[in-house]
Scaffold this active site. Structure first.
Site, short mmCIF file in Angstrom:
data_model
loop_
_atom_site.label_atom_id
_atom_site.label_comp_id
_atom_site.label_asym_id
_atom_site.label_seq_id
_atom_site.Cartn_x
_atom_site.Cartn_y
_atom_site.Cartn_z
N GLU A 13 -0.76 13.38 2.43
CA GLU A 13 -0.69 14.18 1.21
C GLU A 13 -1.20 15.61 1.42
O GLU A 13 -0.86 16.50 0.65
CB GLU A 13 -1.48 13.48 0.08
CG GLU A 13 -0.77 12.22 -0.38
CD GLU A 13 -1.59 11.35 -1.31
OE1 GLU A 13 -0.99 10.65 -2.14
OE2 GLU A 13 -2.84 11.34 -1.21
N ASP A 197 7.21 4.94 -5.35
CA ASP A 197 7.65 3.54 -5.57
C ASP A 197 7.60 3.26 -7.07
O ASP A 197 7.16 4.10 -7.84
CB ASP A 197 6.70 2.58 -4.82
CG ASP A 197 5.27 2.69 -5.34
OD1 ASP A 197 4.94 1.96 -6.28
OD2 ASP A 197 4.48 3.52 -4.84
N1 SAH Z 1 -0.22 2.09 2.83
C1 SAH Z 1 -1.60 2.42 2.73
C2 SAH Z 1 -2.19 2.03 1.38
C3 SAH Z 1 -1.66 2.89 0.27
S1 SAH Z 1 -2.46 2.60 -1.25
C4 SAH Z 1 -2.34 1.73 3.87
O1 SAH Z 1 -1.91 0.68 4.30
O2 SAH Z 1 -3.35 2.28 4.29
C5 SAH Z 1 -1.48 3.63 -2.32
C6 SAH Z 1 -1.84 5.09 -2.40
O3 SAH Z 1 -0.78 5.81 -3.04
C7 SAH Z 1 -3.06 5.40 -3.28
O4 SAH Z 1 -3.71 6.55 -2.80
C8 SAH Z 1 -2.46 5.61 -4.68
O5 SAH Z 1 -3.05 6.69 -5.36
C9 SAH Z 1 -0.97 5.90 -4.46
N2 SAH Z 1 -0.01 4.93 -5.02
C10 SAH Z 1 1.33 5.01 -4.81
N3 SAH Z 1 1.96 3.94 -5.36
C11 SAH Z 1 1.02 3.17 -5.94
C12 SAH Z 1 1.05 1.91 -6.63
N4 SAH Z 1 2.19 1.26 -6.82
N5 SAH Z 1 -0.12 1.39 -7.07
C13 SAH Z 1 -1.29 2.06 -6.87
N6 SAH Z 1 -1.37 3.22 -6.21
C14 SAH Z 1 -0.25 3.80 -5.73
#
Ligand code: SAH
Length: 231
Positions: A13, A197
């Site tokens: 980001e 998403d």
């Molecule tokens: N893929 C990462 C985890 C991502 S968590 C890993 O494995 O390390 C999701 C991040 O994107 C968070 O920072 C949140 O703010 C945002 N986000 C995007 N889609 C989201 C969703 N469906 N639910 C919660 N947060 C979401």
């Protein structure tokens, strides 16, 4: 002169932003990296907090208290609740709520604790600047409530519950934490998210596929906003 904090949660980001700064100075503080630099003549400090409300609280506080930032812009990705929002679309928070804050056993509404607010409004001037930037660029910008919680939501039922309980259009994991810090310290703040998403069954797959492209859409918009903010 203003000093603008630009914050994300994940490296993806903020990388598109750090790449565009001049005179970058990197400082490690509280186990995190802070990048001070200049963007088109404006002083900025950029950092990613790591995921979730607690890390976001720490980073927002440090950006303000240690680096003396007087404005905070958050750029990142989110899951869509509203059907109007498709992957890559931008939403700005008019207000943010904590969807996982629950002392309803005492008769309080979801998201409320004494002396707190269910929905913390973001700075109106910054939102107006964002709307002007969007108009100039011919981009659609949705404005709505964003719900924050320490959960990656990949479940239609949970997502719909959050949508109806908080009247939220999108959800993520940091915005309301930043809002608590900034509103307590009287720092104008702004939360921008590009959809990665739809917080449903496919959320984790879509997230992995679109994180980078959506994060860049949000970061590019934030940089144009920095240009539009008076110094
Ligand atoms: N893929 C990462 C985890 C991502 S968590 C890993 O494995 O390390 C999701 C991040 O994107 C968070 O920072 C949140 O703010 C945002 N986000 C995007 N889609 C989201 C969703 N469906 N639910 C919660 N947060 C979401």
């Amino acid at each position: 002169m203003r000093k603008i904090a630009i914050m994300g949660a994940m490296p993806e980001e903020i990388e598109p932003i750090i790449g565009k700064l001049e005179n970058v100075k990197e400082t490690v503080y509280a186990a995190n990296k802070y990048y001070e630099g200049i963007y088109n003549g404006k002083e900025v400090v950029v950092a990613y907090s790591k995921i979730g409300k607690v890390f976001a609280t720490l980073t927002a506080t440090i950006l303000i208290e240690k680096f003396a930032c007087d404005t905070l812009l958050f750029s990142g990705v989110a899951g869509a609740i509203s059907d109007e929002l498709k992957i890559g679309d931008l939403i700005i928070a008019e207000g943010v709520s904590q969807h996982d804050l629950d002392i309803t056993a005492f008769g309080h509404p979801y998201g409320y604790v004494p002396e707190g607010e269910v929905c913390i409004p973001t700075d109106m001037n910054l939102r107006n600047i964002a709307k002007d930037v969007a108009k100039e660029k011919g981009l659609t910008l949705k404005e709505g409530i964003i719900a924050t919680g320490d959960q990656f939501v990949a479940n239609e039922e949970r997502k719909n519950w959050i949508g109806s309980t908080f009247k939220a259009d999108a959800l993520e994991m940091e915005g309301a934490a930043v809002a608590v810090v900034c509103s307590s310290l009287n720092i104008p703040f702004f939360i921008l998210r590009a959809i990665s998403d739809s917080a449903d069954m496919d959320a984790s797959f879509n997230f992995d596929e679109f994180l980078e492209s959506s994060a860049k859409i949000s970061a590019d918009f934030i940089l144009t906003m920095v240009d539009a903010i008076d110094s």
